[in-house]
Design an enzyme around this catalytic site. Structure first.
Site, mmCIF file in Angstrom:
data_model
loop_
_atom_site.group_PDB
_atom_site.id
_atom_site.type_symbol
_atom_site.label_atom_id
_atom_site.label_comp_id
_atom_site.label_asym_id
_atom_site.label_seq_id
_atom_site.Cartn_x
_atom_site.Cartn_y
_atom_site.Cartn_z
ATOM 1 N N GLY A 72 0.849 -1.189 0.000
ATOM 2 C CA GLY A 72 0.000 0.000 0.000
ATOM 3 C C GLY A 72 0.886 1.240 0.000
ATOM 4 N N ARG A 119 2.818 -3.134 12.756
ATOM 5 C CA ARG A 119 2.239 -3.219 14.094
ATOM 6 C C ARG A 119 2.741 -4.512 14.745
ATOM 7 N NH1 ARG A 119 1.595 1.388 13.835
ATOM 8 N NH2 ARG A 119 -0.319 2.616 13.889
ATOM 9 N N GLU A 160 3.887 -2.459 23.978
ATOM 10 C CA GLU A 160 4.704 -1.242 23.891
ATOM 11 C C GLU A 160 4.372 -0.310 25.047
ATOM 12 O OE1 GLU A 160 4.206 0.428 19.989
ATOM 13 O OE2 GLU A 160 4.957 -1.357 19.000
ATOM 14 N N HIS A 185 9.141 2.311 18.391
ATOM 15 C CA HIS A 185 8.026 2.782 17.564
ATOM 16 C C HIS A 185 8.265 4.245 17.187
ATOM 17 C CE1 HIS A 185 3.542 1.906 16.580
ATOM 18 N NE2 HIS A 185 4.066 2.729 15.691
HETATM 19 N N1 LIG Z 1 6.078 2.441 12.649
HETATM 20 C C1 LIG Z 1 5.371 3.531 12.449
HETATM 21 O O1 LIG Z 1 5.637 4.578 13.022
HETATM 22 C C2 LIG Z 1 4.227 3.507 11.477
HETATM 23 C C3 LIG Z 1 3.766 4.704 10.928
HETATM 24 C C4 LIG Z 1 2.730 4.661 10.006
HETATM 25 C C5 LIG Z 1 2.145 3.457 9.656
HETATM 26 N N2 LIG Z 1 2.600 2.307 10.225
HETATM 27 C C6 LIG Z 1 1.997 1.018 9.865
HETATM 28 O O2 LIG Z 1 2.477 0.622 8.585
HETATM 29 C C7 LIG Z 1 1.536 -0.296 8.011
HETATM 30 C C8 LIG Z 1 1.288 0.039 6.553
HETATM 31 O O3 LIG Z 1 0.723 1.336 6.463
HETATM 32 P P1 LIG Z 1 0.257 1.928 5.043
HETATM 33 O O4 LIG Z 1 0.085 3.396 5.226
HETATM 34 O O5 LIG Z 1 1.127 1.435 3.958
HETATM 35 O O6 LIG Z 1 -1.186 1.249 4.912
HETATM 36 P P2 LIG Z 1 -2.028 1.008 3.592
HETATM 37 O O7 LIG Z 1 -3.401 0.749 4.032
HETATM 38 O O8 LIG Z 1 -1.780 2.075 2.581
HETATM 39 O O9 LIG Z 1 -1.385 -0.335 2.981
HETATM 40 C C9 LIG Z 1 -1.539 -1.572 3.600
HETATM 41 C C10 LIG Z 1 -1.568 -2.621 2.518
HETATM 42 O O10 LIG Z 1 -1.679 -3.903 3.158
HETATM 43 C C11 LIG Z 1 -2.523 -4.701 2.365
HETATM 44 N N3 LIG Z 1 -3.035 -5.836 3.111
HETATM 45 C C12 LIG Z 1 -4.180 -5.930 3.844
HETATM 46 N N4 LIG Z 1 -4.295 -7.179 4.339
HETATM 47 C C13 LIG Z 1 -3.210 -7.881 3.913
HETATM 48 C C14 LIG Z 1 -2.773 -9.219 4.077
HETATM 49 N N5 LIG Z 1 -3.491 -10.095 4.788
HETATM 50 N N6 LIG Z 1 -1.623 -9.592 3.501
HETATM 51 C C15 LIG Z 1 -0.897 -8.719 2.771
HETATM 52 N N7 LIG Z 1 -1.263 -7.439 2.564
HETATM 53 C C16 LIG Z 1 -2.406 -7.034 3.135
HETATM 54 C C17 LIG Z 1 -3.597 -3.749 1.875
HETATM 55 O O11 LIG Z 1 -4.226 -4.262 0.717
HETATM 56 C C18 LIG Z 1 -2.793 -2.498 1.581
HETATM 57 O O12 LIG Z 1 -2.343 -2.452 0.236
HETATM 58 C C19 LIG Z 1 0.306 -0.237 8.903
HETATM 59 O O13 LIG Z 1 0.333 -1.355 9.780
HETATM 60 C C20 LIG Z 1 0.499 1.023 9.702
HETATM 61 O O14 LIG Z 1 -0.176 0.936 10.945
HETATM 62 C C21 LIG Z 1 3.622 2.314 11.115
#
Ligand SMILES: NC(=O)c1ccc[n+]([C@@H]2O[C@H](COP(=O)([O-])OP(=O)(O)OC[C@H]3O[C@@H](n4cnc5c(N)ncnc54)[C@H](O)[C@@H]3O)[C@@H](O)[C@H]2O)c1
Length: 345
Positions: A164, A246, A275, A294
């Site tokens: 994504g 996560r 966390e 994080h």
């Molecule tokens: N560490 C941090 O500080 C931080 C910051 C922002 C986001 N995040 C995390 O990063 C992750 C990704 O965020 P994003 O903005 O790219 O989200 P997004 O929604 O744009 O992309 C997530 C992708 O995962 C796919 N997906 C859903 N279920 C799936 C599965 N079972 N198997 C494989 N793919 C699957 C979706 O189709 C989507 O394309 C999230 O978990 C978000 O919480 C972490």
């Protein structure tokens, strides 16, 4: 009668106890400078209270919860904009029912988190942490330097669970590294995958083939413990796991065991099951893991970018334009919302 100013409020936790800004790089001056816009900070509360929302058009929310009890019955509030991309602190269903748009800031986190993933990959492949330690050890440490050979990246396979917002950006940024790209995403944008040269494969194949398995999917009932003992067993002993998504997507007990038994080469973890973790959590004792609290993506530019998205959403709304990053898209078609947007024009 003169039109009431458009009112934007920020949750009280955007200020520290001493009154200084929690995120100094979050520039709210475009709101303060906008004629006809009134911008204030709320009193700090755990849960936003309905009376705080009585005369508010848009709320920018840090950590306070926004529940059904936070919605004022007068129906003025049009938008809750989260500072970031998580929105488990917001009752989205209640917002949708009340015609309130819930907004997140994917544009603000895309690059910073993708950089964090690459930081882990480069540090793990270069054995950076152990090299730092042996260097500090003087001659005895330096004598061990050939024991810690790194892994070259050319032709190696970068894998992702999810392509994504962040997963795709990670691949985009890794393009000059001459790696092979594979990913699994049940809802993959095939055009994005094609344009980035990503081979779409099954979930198990990502674990079987990747030298670096990165986790870039959301946490949901179907992804909780998606990285479990069986999938870790598919990984090569030379492969690394990187999780910036996560913590609970990974079965941390199973990962700890795989790392203790050196069944995989190592891990880079920005997120954990609990966390902050307990100080005696066995995973923290492992020397084949690099951790971040994080916060690996936390930079001046990250918070400036997130803030800029929320500011833009508020200004768009004020002009009667649909803000970007709306989570509950169904609200955009509702008569309440359309009427509200019309009234701002
Ligand atoms: N560490 C941090 O500080 C931080 C910051 C922002 C986001 N995040 C995390 O990063 C992750 C990704 O965020 P994003 O903005 O790219 O989200 P997004 O929604 O744009 O992309 C997530 C992708 O995962 C796919 N997906 C859903 N279920 C799936 C599965 N079972 N198997 C494989 N793919 C699957 C979706 O189709 C989507 O394309 C999230 O978990 C978000 O919480 C972490």
């Amino acid at each position: 009668m003169a039109k009431a100013p458009f009112k934007v409020v920020l949750s009280g936790d955007f200020k520290k106890a001493d009154g200084s800004p929690t995120f100094p790089d979050f520039d709210i001056s475009p709101l303060l400078d906008q004629p006809g816009l009134d911008c204030r900070f709320l009193e700090r509360v755990d849960e936003i209270r309905a009376e705080q929302m009585a005369d508010v058009d848009a709320l920018i929310l840090l950590t306070s919860r926004f529940t059904k009890n936070s919605i004022h019955p007068n129906g003025r509030l049009a938008m809750v904009a989260r500072f970031g991309v998580g929105y488990d602190s917001v009752d989205v269903q209640a917002c949708t029912a009340a015609g309130i748009a819930v907004v997140i800031t994917p544009d603000g986190v895309r690059r910073p988190v993708a950089v964090a993933i690459l930081t882990f990959m480069l540090a793990l492949s270069g054995r950076m942490m152990v090299k730092d330690l042996i260097t500090r050890d003087g001659p005895a440490g330096w004598a061990k330097k050939s024991d810690h050979m790194g892994v070259g990246l050319i032709g190696r396979t970068l894998g992702s669970v999810g392509i994504g917002n962040i997963g795709a950006e990670m691949f985009r940024m890794a393009m000059p590294l001459d790696m092979k790209f594979i990913a699994h995403d049940p809802y993959a944008n095939v055009e994005v995958a094609r344009s980035l040269g990503i081979e779409l494969v099954t979930l198990d194949e990502v674990f079987r083939r990747a030298d670096f398995v990165t986790v870039n999917c959301p946490l949901s009932d179907s992804t909780r413990h998606l990285v479990n003992a069986e999938r870790l067993a598919l990984m090569r002993p030379t492969a690394f796991l990187i999780n910036t998504a996560r913590g609970p997507i990974v079965d941390q007990k199973a990962l700890t065991k795989a790392l203790q038994e050196r069944r995989i080469a190592g891990a880079g973890l920005d997120v954990l099951d609990k966390e902050p973790p307990d100080a005696d959590d066995p995973i923290l004792k492992l020397d084949n893991v690099i951790f971040a609290p994080h916060a690996l993506c936390w930079t001046d530019q990250c918070f400036a970018g997130i803030g800029a998205c929320d500011v833009r959403a508020a200004l768009d709304l004020m002009q009667g334009k649909e803000p970007t990053g709306v989570v509950n898209k169904e609200v955009l078609a509702s008569p309440v919302w359309r009427k509200r947007l019309e009234s701002f024009r």
